[in-house]
Design a protein around this motif. Structure first.
Motif, PDB file in Angstrom:
ATOM      1  N   ARG A   1       5.234   3.838  -6.545  1.00  0.00           N
ATOM      2  CA  ARG A   1       6.172   2.757  -6.875  1.00  0.00           C
ATOM      3  C   ARG A   1       5.358   1.494  -7.170  1.00  0.00           C
ATOM      4  NH1 ARG A   1      10.677   3.312  -2.142  1.00  0.00           N
ATOM      5  NH2 ARG A   1      11.360   1.373  -3.101  1.00  0.00           N
ATOM      6  N   THR A   2       4.559   1.573  -8.240  1.00  0.00           N
ATOM      7  CA  THR A   2       3.605   0.511  -8.541  1.00  0.00           C
ATOM      8  C   THR A   2       4.297  -0.796  -8.903  1.00  0.00           C
ATOM      9  OG1 THR A   2       2.136   2.238  -9.375  1.00  0.00           O
ATOM     10  CG2 THR A   2       1.533  -0.033  -9.847  1.00  0.00           C
ATOM     11  N   GLY A   3       5.399  -0.726  -9.614  1.00  0.00           N
ATOM     12  CA  GLY A   3       6.141  -1.937  -9.967  1.00  0.00           C
ATOM     13  C   GLY A   3       6.617  -2.676  -8.735  1.00  0.00           C
ATOM     14  N   ASP A   4       7.106  -1.928  -7.734  1.00  0.00           N
ATOM     15  CA  ASP A   4       7.537  -2.560  -6.486  1.00  0.00           C
ATOM     16  C   ASP A   4       6.340  -3.181  -5.768  1.00  0.00           C
ATOM     17  OD1 ASP A   4      10.130  -1.756  -6.944  1.00  0.00           O
ATOM     18  OD2 ASP A   4       9.983   0.040  -5.695  1.00  0.00           O
ATOM     19  N   ALA A   5       5.191  -2.509  -5.818  1.00  0.00           N
ATOM     20  CA  ALA A   5       3.982  -3.053  -5.177  1.00  0.00           C
ATOM     21  C   ALA A   5       3.573  -4.361  -5.837  1.00  0.00           C
ATOM     22  CB  ALA A   5       2.850  -2.034  -5.240  1.00  0.00           C
ATOM     23  N   VAL A   6       3.647  -4.421  -7.163  1.00  0.00           N
ATOM     24  CA  VAL A   6       3.319  -5.665  -7.865  1.00  0.00           C
ATOM     25  C   VAL A   6       4.249  -6.786  -7.420  1.00  0.00           C
ATOM     26  CG1 VAL A   6       3.383  -6.786 -10.125  1.00  0.00           C
ATOM     27  CG2 VAL A   6       2.234  -4.588  -9.862  1.00  0.00           C
ATOM     28  N   THR A   7       5.528  -6.500  -7.302  1.00  0.00           N
ATOM     29  CA  THR A   7       6.489  -7.516  -6.852  1.00  0.00           C
ATOM     30  C   THR A   7       6.156  -8.002  -5.441  1.00  0.00           C
ATOM     31  OG1 THR A   7       8.237  -6.549  -8.230  1.00  0.00           O
ATOM     32  CG2 THR A   7       8.922  -7.973  -6.413  1.00  0.00           C
ATOM     33  N   THR A   8       5.835  -7.066  -4.553  1.00  0.00           N
ATOM     34  CA  THR A   8       5.482  -7.426  -3.180  1.00  0.00           C
ATOM     35  C   THR A   8       4.239  -8.306  -3.149  1.00  0.00           C
ATOM     36  OG1 THR A   8       6.432  -5.371  -2.330  1.00  0.00           O
ATOM     37  CG2 THR A   8       4.861  -6.513  -0.911  1.00  0.00           C
ATOM     38  N   LEU A   9       3.217  -7.940  -3.906  1.00  0.00           N
ATOM     39  CA  LEU A   9       1.971  -8.703  -3.920  1.00  0.00           C
ATOM     40  C   LEU A   9       2.143 -10.055  -4.604  1.00  0.00           C
ATOM     41  CD1 LEU A   9      -0.406  -5.731  -4.714  1.00  0.00           C
ATOM     42  CD2 LEU A   9      -0.407  -7.082  -2.606  1.00  0.00           C
TER      43      LEU A   9
ATOM     44  N   ASP B   1       0.830  -1.213   0.000  1.00  0.00           N
ATOM     45  CA  ASP B   1       0.000   0.000   0.000  1.00  0.00           C
ATOM     46  C   ASP B   1       0.862   1.260   0.000  1.00  0.00           C
ATOM     47  OD1 ASP B   1      -2.326  -1.468  -0.004  1.00  0.00           O
ATOM     48  OD2 ASP B   1      -2.571  -1.409   2.176  1.00  0.00           O
ATOM     49  N   ALA B   2       1.931   1.229   0.796  1.00  0.00           N
ATOM     50  CA  ALA B   2       2.823   2.388   0.841  1.00  0.00           C
ATOM     51  C   ALA B   2       3.530   2.586  -0.497  1.00  0.00           C
ATOM     52  CB  ALA B   2       3.847   2.215   1.965  1.00  0.00           C
ATOM     53  N   GLN B   3       3.927   1.480  -1.118  1.00  0.00           N
ATOM     54  CA  GLN B   3       4.576   1.581  -2.427  1.00  0.00           C
ATOM     55  C   GLN B   3       3.622   2.172  -3.464  1.00  0.00           C
ATOM     56  OE1 GLN B   3       5.609  -2.573  -2.521  1.00  0.00           O
ATOM     57  NE2 GLN B   3       7.768  -2.201  -2.059  1.00  0.00           N
ATOM     58  N   LEU B   4       2.357   1.759  -3.397  1.00  0.00           N
ATOM     59  CA  LEU B   4       1.375   2.336  -4.319  1.00  0.00           C
ATOM     60  C   LEU B   4       1.177   3.823  -4.035  1.00  0.00           C
ATOM     61  CD1 LEU B   4      -1.302  -0.526  -4.357  1.00  0.00           C
ATOM     62  CD2 LEU B   4       0.084   0.226  -6.299  1.00  0.00           C
TER      63      LEU B   4
ATOM     64  N   MET C   1      -4.225  -7.850  -8.890  1.00  0.00           N
ATOM     65  CA  MET C   1      -4.872  -7.484 -10.158  1.00  0.00           C
ATOM     66  C   MET C   1      -5.012  -5.971 -10.297  1.00  0.00           C
ATOM     67  SD  MET C   1      -7.885 -10.344 -10.393  1.00  0.00           S
ATOM     68  CE  MET C   1      -8.690  -9.478 -11.737  1.00  0.00           C
ATOM     69  N   ARG C   2      -5.431  -5.312  -9.219  1.00  0.00           N
ATOM     70  CA  ARG C   2      -5.619  -3.854  -9.282  1.00  0.00           C
ATOM     71  C   ARG C   2      -4.291  -3.138  -9.483  1.00  0.00           C
ATOM     72  NH1 ARG C   2      -9.489  -5.195  -5.044  1.00  0.00           N
ATOM     73  NH2 ARG C   2     -11.605  -4.856  -5.825  1.00  0.00           N
ATOM     74  N   ALA C   3      -3.244  -3.638  -8.820  1.00  0.00           N
ATOM     75  CA  ALA C   3      -1.926  -3.015  -8.979  1.00  0.00           C
ATOM     76  C   ALA C   3      -1.420  -3.193 -10.410  1.00  0.00           C
ATOM     77  CB  ALA C   3      -0.944  -3.621  -7.979  1.00  0.00           C
ATOM     78  N   GLN C   4      -1.614  -4.372 -10.984  1.00  0.00           N
ATOM     79  CA  GLN C   4      -1.195  -4.594 -12.370  1.00  0.00           C
ATOM     80  C   GLN C   4      -1.967  -3.694 -13.324  1.00  0.00           C
ATOM     81  OE1 GLN C   4      -1.933  -8.832 -12.230  1.00  0.00           O
ATOM     82  NE2 GLN C   4       0.244  -9.316 -12.274  1.00  0.00           N
ATOM     83  N   HIS C   5      -3.249  -3.498 -13.032  1.00  0.00           N
ATOM     84  CA  HIS C   5      -4.047  -2.599 -13.861  1.00  0.00           C
ATOM     85  C   HIS C   5      -3.521  -1.165 -13.761  1.00  0.00           C
ATOM     86  CE1 HIS C   5      -7.456  -0.826 -15.856  1.00  0.00           C
ATOM     87  NE2 HIS C   5      -7.753  -0.104 -14.801  1.00  0.00           N
ATOM     88  N   THR C   6      -3.209  -0.721 -12.541  1.00  0.00           N
ATOM     89  CA  THR C   6      -2.655   0.621 -12.342  1.00  0.00           C
ATOM     90  C   THR C   6      -1.352   0.788 -13.105  1.00  0.00           C
ATOM     91  OG1 THR C   6      -3.659   0.750 -10.139  1.00  0.00           O
ATOM     92  CG2 THR C   6      -1.846   2.267 -10.606  1.00  0.00           C
TER      93      THR C   6
END
Length: 417
Positions: free
Chosen positions: A174-182, A167-170, A200-205
């Motif tokens: 830092r959406t790419g880092d959030a995708v990696t974390t998730l 959530d903090a990465q988003l 899914m939502r992070a990948q869409h973002t």
């Protein structure tokens, strides 16, 4: 100052200020059992049970336990000017102050990070990283103690921290880092639908709708294989929100005009009324060409249509000419799925249709089915939807369905099929 570290192998900061692992197996086990419930009285019987798990406790167990407590008191710094370990009849407790146990410190950092997340994602990111750095392995690693609940609780804390990190990465862009974390969270605990949905939502973002769709189908396969269930509401909501697959503003109303009055079919209409409003509403109308199957089905569907507020579909299967894949494509489009996002695999397409249908109140009329194979994947598996099938096949059999057999139409007015 952290004195006790249990987020990995047990380590202790002793009176000499040096942090290390307690020497001797049994004293370390006793200390670990006390740390599972810091500041709480722990019964002597429980301490003995954990200390001698693989063998019968010796007659001298209580005396040995007193020796271990003496050794630990010598090792540990005092608490508020008094002994760190206190004893009373039949029990001992370990006094632990605020911030002295790494697990408590991690919990406090997690709370602070969640509170800061909305307004200060940078601070939340820093706090959650500090908390995650406290983990050095599996809690109480290397010690054979009965602490399943404590280990599970700390595992859940670690998962929440990683979610907060995403959530903090988003929040920081830092959406790419959030995708990696998730992705890491989903790999570690693949049965949690909430993690798949957030991924899914992070990948869409990140601008990767195809990846989000792939994630959905991966989650669907895992849930089916491991739990025998379909995607739940949260995962389906993520699919719709990510891909704009919401239901149309105006539900489909596809039923053809009914033949009125339908003469000589009162008994059959009453049977279909009961079937389409029952607990397992599937009905089959069979008979030769010209018997009035379609007229009866359409008339019955109109009589109950107001009960199915999410739409009514009429699909002419043309005696087998329409493939299952084509029918599923038509139905998924009808409830609002963009064509590009409908799976190409027929089984995945059918699973998606059943999942979506389970949360809707839809009436389905499948006209002129060649056999059961043509409609089996189209029927509702559960939920409030209903289906009515017409067929010329005499041997058409569907378990649990209400069957109505027609002869030739009693009057020309009925001959619309």
């Amino acid at each position: 100052m952290v004195l006790f570290q249990v987020l990995g192998p047990l380590e202790v900061r002793g009176r000499d200020g040096v942090t290390g692992r307690p020497a001797g197996g049994k004293p370390a086990t006793v200390l670990a059992v006390l740390l599972v419930q810091p500041n709480a009285w722990v019964a002597v019987d429980r301490l003995i049970e954990n200390t001698w798990q693989e063998q019968d406790a010796p007659a001298s167990a209580e005396a040995n336990l007193k020796t271990y407590m003496w050794q630990l008191r010598r090792l540990l710094p005092e608490y508020d000017g008094g002994p760190r370990i206190e004893g009373r009849a039949g029990a001992y407790r370990l006094r632990v102050g605020p911030g002295e146990l790494d697990a408590d410190h991690a919990e406090a950092l997690a709370r602070e990070a969640r509170a800061a997340l909305a307004d200060a994602p940078g601070r939340a990111f820093t706090l959650v990283k500090q908390a995650l750095q406290l983990w050095r392995g599996r809690p109480f690693e290397g010690l054979d103690i009965v602490a399943d609940e404590a280990v599970e609780r700390l595992g859940e804390l670690h998962r929440r921290l990683r979610e907060t990190l995403a959530d903090a990465q988003l929040g920081l862009g830092r959406t790419g880092d959030a995708v990696t974390t998730l992705q890491s969270l989903a790999a570690d605990d693949p049965l949690r639908e909430d993690v798949w949905a957030r991924l899914m939502r992070a990948q869409h973002t990140l601008g990767r709708p195809a990846q989000a769709l792939t994630t959905f189908h991966r989650a669907r396969r895992v849930l089916a294989a491991e739990l025998g269930v379909r995607p739940g509401p949260e995962l389906m909501k993520a699919l719709r929100s990510v891909h704009g697959a919401a239901a149309p503003e105006r539900p489909r109303r596809e039923l053809p005009r009914a033949v009125e009055p339908l003469l000589g079919r009162d008994r059959e209409l009453a049977a279909l009324d009961r079937a389409l409003t029952g607990s397992a509403p599937v009905a089959v109308v069979s008979g030769p060409a010209g018997a009035g199957k379609t007229a009866l089905a359409v008339s019955a569907a109109h009589r109950v249509s107001e009960r199915f507020t999410d739409g009514q579909f009429f699909v002419d299967l043309h005696g087998g000419e329409v493939t299952v894949a084509a029918a599923l494509d038509r139905l998924l489009r009808g409830i609002g799925f963009p064509p590009a996002l409908i799976p190409s695999d027929v089984d995945e397409r059918a699973a998606l249709w059943r999942s979506e249908l389970a949360g809707r109140r839809v009436l389905l009329v499948f006209d002129d089915a060649a056999d059961l194979a043509q409609v089996a994947s189209l029927l509702p598996a559960t939920g409030p939807s209903a289906a009515l099938v017409t067929t010329r096949a005499r041997d058409f059999s569907l378990t649990g369905a209400r069957a109505v057999r027609l002869d030739r139409a009693p009057a020309p007015l009925e001959r619309v099929a």
